[in-house]
Design an enzyme around this catalytic site. Structure first.
Site, PDB file in Angstrom:
ATOM      1  N   GLY A 199     -14.948   9.953 -16.574  1.00  0.00           N
ATOM      2  CA  GLY A 199     -14.897   8.620 -17.170  1.00  0.00           C
ATOM      3  C   GLY A 199     -13.542   8.097 -17.605  1.00  0.00           C
ATOM      4  CD  GLU A 233     -14.569  11.961 -23.658  1.00  0.00           C
ATOM      5  OE1 GLU A 233     -14.543  11.184 -22.678  1.00  0.00           O
ATOM      6  OE2 GLU A 233     -15.438  12.827 -23.790  1.00  0.00           O
ATOM      7  CG  ASP A 234     -15.614   8.034 -20.802  1.00  0.00           C
ATOM      8  OD1 ASP A 234     -15.729   8.937 -21.674  1.00  0.00           O
ATOM      9  OD2 ASP A 234     -16.401   7.936 -19.840  1.00  0.00           O
ATOM     10  CG  ASP A 293     -23.695   7.843 -26.624  1.00  0.00           C
ATOM     11  OD1 ASP A 293     -24.371   7.891 -27.654  1.00  0.00           O
ATOM     12  OD2 ASP A 293     -24.098   7.258 -25.605  1.00  0.00           O
ATOM     13  CE  LYS A 323     -22.793   3.495 -26.081  1.00  0.00           C
ATOM     14  NZ  LYS A 323     -23.847   3.987 -25.153  1.00  0.00           N
ATOM     15  CG  PHE A 336     -26.164   2.539 -20.123  1.00  0.00           C
ATOM     16  CD1 PHE A 336     -25.869   3.868 -20.410  1.00  0.00           C
ATOM     17  CD2 PHE A 336     -25.919   2.063 -18.844  1.00  0.00           C
ATOM     18  CE1 PHE A 336     -25.342   4.708 -19.436  1.00  0.00           C
ATOM     19  CE2 PHE A 336     -25.398   2.898 -17.865  1.00  0.00           C
ATOM     20  CZ  PHE A 336     -25.107   4.224 -18.159  1.00  0.00           C
ATOM     21  CG  ASP A 379     -21.244   7.247 -14.319  1.00  0.00           C
ATOM     22  OD1 ASP A 379     -20.800   7.617 -15.425  1.00  0.00           O
ATOM     23  OD2 ASP A 379     -22.187   7.823 -13.739  1.00  0.00           O
ATOM     24  NE  ARG A 430     -17.673   7.872 -12.232  1.00  0.00           N
ATOM     25  CZ  ARG A 430     -18.046   8.473 -13.368  1.00  0.00           C
ATOM     26  NH1 ARG A 430     -17.557   8.072 -14.514  1.00  0.00           N
ATOM     27  NH2 ARG A 430     -18.922   9.450 -13.346  1.00  0.00           N
TER      28      ARG A 430
END
Ligand code: IMP
Ligand code: MG
Length: 180
Positions: free
Chosen positions: A49, A103-104, A107, A135, A156, A163, A169
């Site tokens: 990611g 990090e992307d 969560d 998040k 989401f 992705d 992506r």
């Protein structure tokens, strides 16, 4: 009308346009250029990611730094341990080095917690975390996120490296799932 895109069976609409992402990355890079100057850190991008974020951010770093990419791979452990996640791709010695994890998205924070735990075993001088997206409503782990691009709701999202079943992506904007 918000820009929409269909990926596989689902519809998404733009939530963070590319211009906003790039402006925020500019600010994050400025902070790092101030905070990490002279420490010769190694950036560790978490695949898949973070590849786009890492690329755009790293271009704006103006001090001596290295970059490498890691992946958390799942394999089946014994029946008692279930699925074990192991960090792969670390091909350089990080002992005594300053590390910045890229990090992307954070969560639940479980992925990041696992990564930090495994990296700590190599005894780096310090570990800083930078995530493009976070998040807060979901994250239950007690992890200090040093740099956050955007805090987002518990929806989401895809695009800019993130992705849906492997697709989406390549989108330059970030999109949120449209719930109908
Ligand atoms: P965590 O372990 O729950 O923090 O989630 C970590 C990984 O799940 C991230 O690095 C992403 O690859 C993926 N992920 C979490 N939320 C999303 C999302 O909204 N869209 C796409 N991927 C996500
Ligand atoms: Mg990820």
């Amino acid at each position: 009308m918000k820009k929409k895109v269909r990926v596989l069976d689902k519809e998404f609409e733009v939530s963070i346009p590319s211009s906003m992402i790039q402006a925020r990355i500019e600010e994050l890079a400025k902070e790092l250029n101030k905070d990490m100057k002279g420490t010769r850190p190694v950036f560790l991008g978490i695949l898949n990611g973070s590849f786009m974020f890492a690329s755009d951010l790293f271009k704006k770093i103006n001090f001596e730094a290295q970059i490498s990419f890691l992946k958390l791979a799942s394999y089946q452990g014994t029946s008692t341990t279930g699925t074990v996640k192991q960090l792969i791709g670390l091909n350089q010695d990080i002992e005594g080095q300053h590390v910045i994890i890229l990090e992307d998205i954070v969560d639940t924070g479980i992925t990041l917690e696992t990564i930090i735990r495994q990296l700590s075993g190599y005894q780096p001088a310090s570990i800083k975390i930078m995530t493009l997206l976070y998040k807060p409503e979901v994250c239950k782990q007690d992890i200090k996120l040093d740099y956050i691009g955007f805090s987002v709701p518990n929806d989401f999202i895809i695009g800019y490296g993130l992705d849906y079943n492997g697709f989406g992506r390549n989108l330059e904007d970030i999109y949120t799932l449209v719930v109908s």
